[in-house]
Design a protein around this motif. Structure first.
Motif, PDB file in Angstrom:
ATOM      1  N   VAL A 159       7.284  18.491  -3.387  1.00  0.00           N
ATOM      2  CA  VAL A 159       8.465  17.703  -2.989  1.00  0.00           C
ATOM      3  C   VAL A 159       9.375  17.631  -4.246  1.00  0.00           C
ATOM      4  CG1 VAL A 159       9.806  15.882  -2.205  1.00  0.00           C
ATOM      5  CG2 VAL A 159       7.672  16.475  -1.106  1.00  0.00           C
ATOM      6  N   ASP A 160       8.780  17.253  -5.361  1.00  0.00           N
ATOM      7  CA  ASP A 160       9.400  17.326  -6.691  1.00  0.00           C
ATOM      8  C   ASP A 160      10.034  18.613  -6.801  1.00  0.00           C
ATOM      9  OD1 ASP A 160      10.261  15.959  -8.946  1.00  0.00           O
ATOM     10  OD2 ASP A 160       8.653  16.193 -10.136  1.00  0.00           O
ATOM     11  N   ALA A 161       9.338  19.698  -6.996  1.00  0.00           N
ATOM     12  CA  ALA A 161       9.642  20.798  -7.111  1.00  0.00           C
ATOM     13  C   ALA A 161      11.062  21.386  -6.412  1.00  0.00           C
ATOM     14  CB  ALA A 161       8.756  21.823  -7.222  1.00  0.00           C
ATOM     15  N   GLY A 162      10.716  21.097  -5.132  1.00  0.00           N
ATOM     16  CA  GLY A 162      11.786  21.495  -4.128  1.00  0.00           C
ATOM     17  C   GLY A 162      13.224  20.720  -4.219  1.00  0.00           C
ATOM     18  N   LEU A 163      13.190  19.597  -5.026  1.00  0.00           N
ATOM     19  CA  LEU A 163      14.214  19.019  -5.402  1.00  0.00           C
ATOM     20  C   LEU A 163      14.810  19.279  -6.838  1.00  0.00           C
ATOM     21  CD1 LEU A 163      13.218  15.279  -3.987  1.00  0.00           C
ATOM     22  CD2 LEU A 163      14.828  16.930  -2.979  1.00  0.00           C
ATOM     23  N   GLY A 164      14.106  20.233  -7.471  1.00  0.00           N
ATOM     24  CA  GLY A 164      14.680  20.532  -8.640  1.00  0.00           C
ATOM     25  C   GLY A 164      14.293  19.751  -9.666  1.00  0.00           C
ATOM     26  N   ARG A 165      13.205  18.854  -9.703  1.00  0.00           N
ATOM     27  CA  ARG A 165      12.684  17.957 -10.683  1.00  0.00           C
ATOM     28  C   ARG A 165      13.867  16.898 -11.209  1.00  0.00           C
ATOM     29  NH1 ARG A 165       7.359  18.998  -9.969  1.00  0.00           N
ATOM     30  NH2 ARG A 165       7.014  20.889 -10.088  1.00  0.00           N
ATOM     31  N   PRO A 166      14.356  16.230 -10.074  1.00  0.00           N
ATOM     32  CA  PRO A 166      15.342  15.233 -10.487  1.00  0.00           C
ATOM     33  C   PRO A 166      14.832  14.166 -11.569  1.00  0.00           C
ATOM     34  CG  PRO A 166      14.123  14.684  -8.343  1.00  0.00           C
ATOM     35  CD  PRO A 166      13.825  16.166  -8.740  1.00  0.00           C
ATOM     36  N   GLU A 167      15.751  13.588 -12.292  1.00  0.00           N
ATOM     37  CA  GLU A 167      15.599  12.783 -13.237  1.00  0.00           C
ATOM     38  C   GLU A 167      14.771  11.498 -12.698  1.00  0.00           C
ATOM     39  OE1 GLU A 167      17.779   9.894 -16.690  1.00  0.00           O
ATOM     40  OE2 GLU A 167      19.060  11.491 -15.538  1.00  0.00           O
ATOM     41  N   ALA A 168      15.077  11.077 -11.670  1.00  0.00           N
ATOM     42  CA  ALA A 168      14.483   9.831 -11.037  1.00  0.00           C
ATOM     43  C   ALA A 168      13.716  10.509  -9.822  1.00  0.00           C
ATOM     44  CB  ALA A 168      15.365   8.872 -10.562  1.00  0.00           C
ATOM     45  N   PHE A 169      12.268  10.387  -9.809  1.00  0.00           N
ATOM     46  CA  PHE A 169      11.754  10.825  -8.614  1.00  0.00           C
ATOM     47  C   PHE A 169      10.684   9.794  -8.312  1.00  0.00           C
ATOM     48  CE2 PHE A 169       7.763  12.795  -6.614  1.00  0.00           C
ATOM     49  CZ  PHE A 169       8.524  13.509  -5.590  1.00  0.00           C
ATOM     50  N   GLU A 170      10.590   9.354  -6.975  1.00  0.00           N
ATOM     51  CA  GLU A 170       9.573   8.210  -6.531  1.00  0.00           C
ATOM     52  C   GLU A 170       8.709   8.464  -5.525  1.00  0.00           C
ATOM     53  OE1 GLU A 170      10.904   3.352  -5.541  1.00  0.00           O
ATOM     54  OE2 GLU A 170      12.280   4.793  -5.380  1.00  0.00           O
ATOM     55  N   VAL A 171       7.687   7.870  -5.696  1.00  0.00           N
ATOM     56  CA  VAL A 171       6.541   7.775  -4.597  1.00  0.00           C
ATOM     57  C   VAL A 171       6.441   6.329  -4.075  1.00  0.00           C
ATOM     58  CG1 VAL A 171       4.348   8.429  -3.866  1.00  0.00           C
ATOM     59  CG2 VAL A 171       5.385   9.949  -5.725  1.00  0.00           C
ATOM     60  N   VAL A 172       6.653   6.272  -2.706  1.00  0.00           N
ATOM     61  CA  VAL A 172       6.271   5.015  -2.176  1.00  0.00           C
ATOM     62  C   VAL A 172       5.342   4.970  -1.084  1.00  0.00           C
ATOM     63  CG1 VAL A 172       7.960   3.322  -0.776  1.00  0.00           C
ATOM     64  CG2 VAL A 172       8.992   4.536  -2.445  1.00  0.00           C
ATOM     65  N   ASP A 173       4.364   4.063  -1.260  1.00  0.00           N
ATOM     66  CA  ASP A 173       3.279   3.800  -0.413  1.00  0.00           C
ATOM     67  C   ASP A 173       3.620   2.789   0.349  1.00  0.00           C
ATOM     68  OD1 ASP A 173       0.880   3.685   0.885  1.00  0.00           O
ATOM     69  OD2 ASP A 173      -0.194   3.113  -0.910  1.00  0.00           O
ATOM     70  N   VAL A 174       3.882   2.824   1.772  1.00  0.00           N
ATOM     71  CA  VAL A 174       4.334   1.930   2.459  1.00  0.00           C
ATOM     72  C   VAL A 174       3.018   1.273   3.359  1.00  0.00           C
ATOM     73  CG1 VAL A 174       5.816   1.031   4.335  1.00  0.00           C
ATOM     74  CG2 VAL A 174       6.643   2.992   2.954  1.00  0.00           C
ATOM     75  N   GLY A 175       2.648   0.144   3.323  1.00  0.00           N
ATOM     76  CA  GLY A 175       1.516  -0.495   3.715  1.00  0.00           C
ATOM     77  C   GLY A 175       0.363   0.007   2.961  1.00  0.00           C
ATOM     78  N   ALA A 176       0.308  -0.576   1.657  1.00  0.00           N
ATOM     79  CA  ALA A 176      -0.469   0.024   0.641  1.00  0.00           C
ATOM     80  C   ALA A 176      -1.956  -0.689   0.636  1.00  0.00           C
ATOM     81  CB  ALA A 176       0.407  -0.185  -0.898  1.00  0.00           C
ATOM     82  N   GLY A 177      -2.065  -1.841   1.536  1.00  0.00           N
ATOM     83  CA  GLY A 177      -3.505  -2.406   1.354  1.00  0.00           C
ATOM     84  C   GLY A 177      -3.640  -2.828   0.215  1.00  0.00           C
ATOM     85  N   ASN A 178      -4.832  -2.348  -0.484  1.00  0.00           N
ATOM     86  CA  ASN A 178      -5.171  -2.919  -1.624  1.00  0.00           C
ATOM     87  C   ASN A 178      -4.739  -2.077  -2.925  1.00  0.00           C
ATOM     88  OD1 ASN A 178      -6.208  -5.541  -2.741  1.00  0.00           O
ATOM     89  ND2 ASN A 178      -8.065  -4.205  -3.672  1.00  0.00           N
ATOM     90  N   GLY A 179      -3.851  -1.064  -2.388  1.00  0.00           N
ATOM     91  CA  GLY A 179      -3.311  -0.329  -3.750  1.00  0.00           C
ATOM     92  C   GLY A 179      -4.149   1.098  -4.206  1.00  0.00           C
ATOM     93  N   GLU A 180      -4.989   1.334  -3.192  1.00  0.00           N
ATOM     94  CA  GLU A 180      -5.881   2.260  -3.545  1.00  0.00           C
ATOM     95  C   GLU A 180      -5.190   3.728  -3.764  1.00  0.00           C
ATOM     96  OE1 GLU A 180      -8.502  -0.436  -1.073  1.00  0.00           O
ATOM     97  OE2 GLU A 180      -6.431   0.551  -0.793  1.00  0.00           O
ATOM     98  N   LEU A 181      -4.588   3.928  -2.836  1.00  0.00           N
ATOM     99  CA  LEU A 181      -3.663   5.303  -2.992  1.00  0.00           C
ATOM    100  C   LEU A 181      -2.837   5.419  -4.202  1.00  0.00           C
ATOM    101  CD1 LEU A 181      -2.969   8.158  -2.032  1.00  0.00           C
ATOM    102  CD2 LEU A 181      -1.227   6.969  -0.350  1.00  0.00           C
ATOM    103  N   ILE A 182      -1.878   4.336  -4.173  1.00  0.00           N
ATOM    104  CA  ILE A 182      -0.891   4.352  -5.409  1.00  0.00           C
ATOM    105  C   ILE A 182      -1.748   4.121  -6.690  1.00  0.00           C
ATOM    106  CG2 ILE A 182      -0.367   1.726  -5.499  1.00  0.00           C
ATOM    107  CD1 ILE A 182       2.179   4.633  -5.081  1.00  0.00           C
ATOM    108  N   GLY A 183      -2.799   3.517  -6.769  1.00  0.00           N
ATOM    109  CA  GLY A 183      -3.567   3.233  -8.145  1.00  0.00           C
ATOM    110  C   GLY A 183      -3.982   4.643  -8.451  1.00  0.00           C
ATOM    111  N   HIS A 184      -4.985   5.584  -7.408  1.00  0.00           N
ATOM    112  CA  HIS A 184      -5.061   6.788  -7.835  1.00  0.00           C
ATOM    113  C   HIS A 184      -3.995   7.732  -8.413  1.00  0.00           C
ATOM    114  CE1 HIS A 184      -9.211   5.828  -6.751  1.00  0.00           C
ATOM    115  NE2 HIS A 184      -8.902   5.694  -5.440  1.00  0.00           N
ATOM    116  N   LEU A 185      -2.861   7.692  -7.728  1.00  0.00           N
ATOM    117  CA  LEU A 185      -1.652   8.562  -7.930  1.00  0.00           C
ATOM    118  C   LEU A 185      -1.241   8.276  -9.544  1.00  0.00           C
ATOM    119  CD1 LEU A 185       0.552   8.474  -4.823  1.00  0.00           C
ATOM    120  CD2 LEU A 185      -0.999  10.394  -5.578  1.00  0.00           C
TER     121      LEU A 185
END
Length: 310
Positions: A51-77
């Motif tokens: 996705v980042d590459a498709g957007l041309g590597r913008p200066e600001a790029f965000e990954v949002v984990d909705v319903g993150a639980g205890n943060g396992e996914l966002i922590g690994h990222l």
């Protein structure tokens, strides 16, 4: 005592109200999800990079984990994405103390996202009503009390009746269906925050070809399936009518992870003699990948992808 109420109100109270299940409990203590697996985070990181590459590597790029639980996914990222990626978790509970400092933890959706929004097993926990067909063929809301007992309630309103007619017709008495409009509104809220990039929802679901005749409302507690009793003691979930959501791409998790190049082949046994440590690591990754792509388990999850702005 609450008495009988429609399922949407009962689910909302039991899951998210004061003392509700998700206010008190950690999901990993009761059921397994893809998001708890490091190999799954690797696949999400690959998607984020695409996705980042498709957007041309913008200066600001965000990954949002909705319903993150205890943060396992966002922590690994955190260890898989470079420092340019801003990581945000959306969750009702407080931020766990072991998460990296750069993970932004908040209770509400961001207003605008350039990047990737991920909601893993969120939509199936969005409170929804249940429709039943009474003996005269009328559509009625099912009501439930805090002991899990049910009864037919009032007539289904016009908007819900229209949704059922289009997406989940109930042809005869005794049939039940979860009404998907609240899940669609949540999906619209997620995609509506994406200014540029992609929204991804991952959930158990069904399409018109395989709707469950009696619905799919279930409860989970302590690693097992239980009656969906809305007293706050268990998770309450219902599979999602995924084809009603509207998306650019709808595939099973098995297909999605294979497309992202997730390794599923066992390492050669000869590697165990040459490099035992690497063999153990590769075997663990392959085993985790096989579990994530198992068509009888997590591999049956649907990936719903939408890119509102390319």
């Amino acid at each position: 005592m609450v008495g009988f109420e429609r399922w949407s109100a009962a689910m909302d109270r039991a899951l998210y109200g004061p003392g509700g299940f998700y206010r008190r409990e950690l999901p990993r203590h009761h059921f397994s999800t893809s998001a708890q697996t490091p190999v799954f985070a690797e696949a999400v990181a690959r998607l984020a990079d695409a996705v980042d590459a498709g957007l041309g590597r913008p200066e600001a790029f965000e990954v949002v984990d909705v319903g993150a639980g205890n943060g396992e996914l966002i922590g690994h990222l955190d260890s898989l994405l470079d420092e340019r990626a801003r990581l945000t978790a959306v969750e009702l509970r407080p931020k766990p103390g072991d998460l990296p400092e750069r993970v932004n933890w908040q209770s509400h959706l961001p207003d605008r996202v350039v990047g990737l929004v991920v909601a893993c097993e969120l939509l199936d926990n969005v409170p929804c009503d249940v429709a039943v067909v009474d003996p005269e063929g009328g559509l009625r809301y099912e009501e439930v009390d805090e002991h899990g007992e049910t009864r037919p309630g009032g007539p289904v309103d016009d908007a819900d009746a229209k949704w059922l007619d289009e997406w989940w017709p109930l042809p005869e008495p005794g049939r039940r269906a979860e009404i998907g409009r609240p899940r669609e509104r949540m999906w619209e809220a997620l995609t509506g925050r994406v200014a540029s990039g992609t929204a991804l929802a991952i959930d158990y679901g069904h399409t018109r070809a395989d709707r469950p005749e009696a619905g799919s409302m279930s409860g989970f507690r302590g690693g097992g399936t239980v009656r969906p009793v809305p007293d706050g003691s268990c998770d309450i979930t219902a599979h999602v009518a995924v084809d009603a959501l509207g998306s650019d791409r709808l595939v099973t998790q098995r297909e999605a992870l294979r497309d992202l190049g997730l390794p599923v082949e066992r390492p050669p046994l000869s590697l165990a003699y040459r490099d035992p440590t690497r063999y153990a690591v590769d075997l663990a990754r392959a085993s985790a990948s096989a579990r994530l792509t198992d068509p009888g388990g997590l591999g049956a999850h649907w990936w719903i992808l939408s890119s509102p702005v390319a």
